[in-house]
Design a protein around this motif. Structure first.
Motif, short mmCIF file in Angstrom:
data_model
loop_
_atom_site.label_atom_id
_atom_site.label_comp_id
_atom_site.label_asym_id
_atom_site.label_seq_id
_atom_site.Cartn_x
_atom_site.Cartn_y
_atom_site.Cartn_z
N ASP A 1 0.92 -1.02 0.12
CA ASP A 1 0.07 -0.09 -0.24
C ASP A 1 0.89 1.29 -0.05
O ASP A 1 1.38 1.52 1.02
N ILE A 2 1.00 2.05 -0.83
CA ILE A 2 1.94 3.09 -1.33
C ILE A 2 1.41 4.37 -0.46
O ILE A 2 2.22 5.31 -0.11
N PHE B 1 13.37 -0.96 -2.23
CA PHE B 1 12.88 0.30 -1.57
C PHE B 1 11.61 0.69 -2.10
O PHE B 1 11.40 0.78 -3.61
N ILE B 2 10.47 1.43 -1.49
CA ILE B 2 9.50 2.21 -2.06
C ILE B 2 9.46 3.60 -1.53
O ILE B 2 9.35 3.71 -0.35
N ARG B 3 9.89 4.58 -2.49
CA ARG B 3 10.04 5.84 -2.17
C ARG B 3 9.01 6.87 -2.45
O ARG B 3 8.72 6.94 -3.83
N HIS B 4 8.60 7.84 -1.47
CA HIS B 4 7.81 8.71 -1.87
C HIS B 4 8.57 10.03 -2.10
O HIS B 4 8.91 10.78 -1.22
N ARG B 5 8.71 10.42 -3.27
CA ARG B 5 9.64 11.44 -3.50
C ARG B 5 8.88 12.82 -3.40
O ARG B 5 7.78 13.08 -3.93
N THR B 6 9.87 13.88 -3.06
CA THR B 6 9.32 15.01 -2.83
C THR B 6 9.33 15.93 -4.43
O THR B 6 10.14 15.19 -5.35
N GLU B 7 8.82 16.88 -4.49
CA GLU B 7 8.71 17.58 -5.91
C GLU B 7 10.21 18.02 -6.19
O GLU B 7 10.60 17.73 -7.59
N GLU B 8 11.02 18.61 -5.20
CA GLU B 8 12.22 18.76 -5.51
C GLU B 8 13.01 17.69 -6.16
O GLU B 8 13.77 17.68 -6.85
N GLU B 9 12.96 16.60 -5.51
CA GLU B 9 13.48 15.29 -5.58
C GLU B 9 13.00 14.86 -7.12
O GLU B 9 13.95 14.23 -8.03
N ILE B 10 12.16 14.91 -7.32
CA ILE B 10 11.56 14.56 -8.77
C ILE B 10 12.13 15.31 -9.74
O ILE B 10 12.81 14.97 -10.81
N GLN B 11 12.13 16.65 -9.59
CA GLN B 11 12.91 17.64 -10.31
C GLN B 11 14.43 17.52 -10.58
O GLN B 11 14.97 17.36 -11.70
N THR C 1 -3.50 3.10 -5.30
CA THR C 1 -2.67 3.00 -4.18
C THR C 1 -2.11 1.95 -3.66
O THR C 1 -1.27 1.75 -2.74
N VAL C 2 -2.46 0.63 -4.49
CA VAL C 2 -1.81 -0.68 -4.18
C VAL C 2 -0.72 -1.13 -5.40
O VAL C 2 -1.24 -1.26 -6.47
N ILE C 3 0.58 -1.47 -5.07
CA ILE C 3 1.65 -2.13 -6.23
C ILE C 3 1.69 -3.44 -5.64
O ILE C 3 1.77 -3.79 -4.47
#
Lengths: 214, 493
Positions: free
Chosen positions: A83-84, A103-113, A208-210
């Motif tokens: 469940d992400i 690893f399942i990472r929830h990236r911030t907008e800066e990290e995506i950029q 929401t689920v992978i």
């Protein structure tokens, strides 16, 4: 012909020469090895026997080798639903599937950029950030969620990440074993590791689920 | 049988090796140019079959140990996982469990051969004793292996057998506690049994080497029991004659083995052992595996005290005695003639002994109080509490009589009616067969050597082979050149 006079006549299947050759141990020189014309039948039996034995040995060896492989229950446990929504923004969760870390990472907008703005041609293992993502059910990319393998491509250590408070120079992961640095897309940027952290086989079951598979 | 070695290393490497460790020479002298009596029949192939059995058990056992978990919580599930999930686990476990039965089948036929042809007699006493050591180790290994799946029969069988040792005076309770590692069978017991079950087969393999060594010093016995007198005339080299004969017998044996593994894998086992062990519930009928049944029957046959010795201890003594007596066999048999082929009385007594062993097996499989056959009509037995408060039983032939008697009893008498059959109990069968078992060793064998008049024996192995009219396989072998070795066999007869 030791104590019988040797008068017994030989049956058609008996070959006096090869019989002597197989029974004679000390007197090989006296009897000599069989003459070529008499060897066909016995050779055939020998070859047939050895062939059957080899086939049987292979058939027996097969299950004994196969049992060393992963058992059915092990294979059945080779995927996991995650469940992400449970992943905090800017953080990650780590899951074990069949003993392998992911690893399942929830990236911030800066990290995506940061991940999107890299010049791919200068990378050791060139891959765009979008190549490293899997589309959702509607076909769009969820750039906030990055899923990678959790073992360093150098020698298999588990790199440190945001949950350990050490993301390295490139904001992604840092492997303390031999100093490999990964960026916010899990790509190798510096250090001995040759390849990016591999993206495992996974799919979105819903928004929401992978489901991650080995 | 240490004659001069005929081995001649041919290549550079084998010459180099031979000068440093003559292992190829040892194999050559033991299994190739080893003078073997030319009249050995198929009863003599079980030695080779047993070697194959041991290898199969060790190989499959090592593999099973890779998947097995020795813990009371996980053992049963791990065995089921082997059966269901491990690749070919079902096959490997069925080979191992049926392999134990095949091993014992072969060892019993091997022992039968040795008993019939007098292979335990001088000069092969030590060879026989080493064989008995192997047999004893096999029984211990099989018993502990049966505990490992942690089924109902595993648990309660182990419980019964370890509790037996508690019957030994003074030290019994101590031995039992140290064997179980606690007040009852549990994790400690399971782990030590697993450890020993893994160890003992290698001990067996070591004793097998001693067994073969002893065999190769005295040489094979043979169906006539007459010693080899002339190595050239009486023997043929082991290879190819007996490697091929043993090989053929091994193939036939493996076919039968495979039939069990693939078509009847559980026919020799007990359904109860597929229920996980439950210390609170004993199966109604605890029996060991078939190969231990005769000894189990002897154990249960002793239901009487002798002097100060109680029945329970006496049963344990009888059971261990029935195995230990085999060690003394070379000195209990007083006959100078080895083979029973020439001992008409011993032949009949031995037939009785074999029947007694089989009957003991059936007696061990059945409840001692069950009836082999009935005599007389069934009766009705009324058990009730009499006026003095004691238990009483009264029998009737008609239900009406019993019913009217019940009506005369006060309700506090709690009369209960059941059918009572009288007949020949399995217990009595076990007692008769068990008595014969011991009488064969302690009375018949010592006595027969004195009173029996043996038949004429052939002067030599060669004579016994050539005395036959038909051209047998052995006679064909005899016409080909015999070994040129100068074996140092000392004729004992």
């Amino acid at each position: 012909m030791l104590y019988m006079s040797g008068a017994r006549s030989l049956a058609p299947w008996e070959n006096p020469v090869s019989e002597h050759a197989s029974a004679g141990h000390a007197d090989d020189t006296a009897q000599g090895h069989g003459a070529p014309e008499g060897e066909t039948r016995r050779d055939f039996i020998h070859i047939a026997a050895v062939a059957v034995t080899a086939g049987g040995a292979a058939a027996v060896a097969w299950p004994f080798i196969q049992q060393l492989g992963p058992a059915a229950d092990t294979r059945a446990a080779s995927s996991k639903d995650v469940d992400i929504t449970k992943v905090p923004l800017g953080g990650e969760i780590r899951v074990l599937i069949g003993g392998m870390p992911f690893f399942i990472r929830h990236r911030t907008e800066e990290e995506i950029q940061a991940a999107q703005n890299v010049d791919v041609s200068r990378l050791r293992d060139p891959q765009t950030d979008d190549d490293r993502l899997v589309p959702k059910l509607d076909g769009t990319l969820n750039r906030a969620i990055l899923v990678t393998s959790g073992s360093c491509t150098h020698l298999g250590c588990v790199p440190l990440g945001p949950s350990q408070g050490s993301v390295g120079e490139f904001g992604g992961w840092y492997c303390p074993c031999h100093g490999s640095y990964y960026d916010t897309s899990g790509r190798i940027r510096k250090g001995p590791a040759p390849l990016n952290l591999p993206v495992p086989e996974y799919e979105y079951l819903s928004d929401t689920v992978i489901k991650i598979s080995l | 049988m240490s004659g001069q070695s005929t081995y001649e290393p041919k290549t550079g490497f084998t010459k180099w090796l031979d000068a440093r460790m003559p292992i190829v020479r040892l194999a050559h002298d033991s299994f190739v140019d080893f003078p073997t009596p030319k009249n050995l029949n198929y009863w003599y192939t079980f030695g080779g079959i047993l070697a194959v059995c041991l290898v199969i058990q060790i190989v499959t056992g090592v593999v099973l140990a890779m998947h097995y978990v020795a813990s009371t919580d996980a053992a049963f599930a791990s065995v089921e996982r082997i059966m269901r999930d491990v690749e070919y686990g079902w096959l490997i476990r069925y080979i191992h469990s049926n392999g134990a039965s095949m091993f014992f089948l072969a060892v019993y036929l091997h022992m039968f051969r040795g008993l019939y042809y007098g292979s335990y007699k001088e000069p092969r006493e030590l060879l026989w004793i080493l064989g008995m050591v192997i047999y004893f180790l096999m029984m211990a290994t099989a018993f502990m292996g049966y505990v490992l799946p942690w089924g109902q029969m595993s648990y309660h069988g182990a419980s019964v057998i370890t509790n037996l040792l508690g019957a030994i005076p003074l030290v019994g309770e101590g031995i039992k506690t140290y064997l179980q590692g606690g007040p009852a069978i549990g994790d400690a017991t399971l782990n030590r049994f697993f450890s020993l079950h893994y160890l003992l087969p290698f001990v067996i393999a070591g004793v097998v080497i001693l067994h073969i060594w002893a065999l190769h010093v005295t040489g094979n016995n043979n169906p006539t029991g007459v010693s080899v007198k002339n190595v050239k005339a009486d023997t043929v080299p082991f290879t190819p004659y007996y490697t091929v004969k043993d090989g053929f017998a091994i193939i036939l044996f493996l076919i039968m083995f495979a039939v069990f593994v693939f078509y009847f894998p559980n026919v020799l086992g007990h359904a109860d052992n597929y229920i996980e062990a439950n210390p609170l519930q004993t199966p109604t009928h605890i029996v060991p595996e078939w190969y231990l049944l005769p000894f189990y029957a002897i154990l249960r046959a002793v239901t009487f005290d002798i002097g100060p010795i109680e029945a329970k201890l006496l049963g344990v003594i009888a059971m261990f005695g029935s195995i230990l007596v085999l060690f003394a066999l070379p000195w209990l048999d007083t006959s100078k003639v080895r083979s029973m082929r020439y001992r008409p009385l011993a032949q009949q007594c031995f037939l009785g002994f074999v029947i007694a062993c089989v009957v003991l097996g059936f007696a061990g499989a059945n409840n001692p109080d069950d009836l082999v056959f009935k005599f007389g009509a069934d009766k009705l037995a009324m058990s009730y509490t009499d006026a003095n408060g004691g238990a009483a039983v009264r029998t009737f032939t008609e239900f009406a009589e019993a019913n009217s008697f019940l009506a005369t009893l006060p309700s506090s008498a709690a009369g209960a009616l059941e059918v009572s059959a009288s007949g020949f109990k399995w217990l009595w069968v076990a007692q008769i067969a068990g008595a014969y078992y011991f009488a064969f060793f302690f009375i018949l064998l010592p006595l027969l050597g004195v009173i029996e008049k043996p038949k004429a024996r052939p002067a030599s192995i060669a004579d016994s082979v050539h005395g036959k009219k038909k051209t047998t396989a052995a006679a064909v072998a005899a016409t080909s050149p015999g070994p040129q070795t100068t074996g140092s066999l000392k004729p004992a007869e």
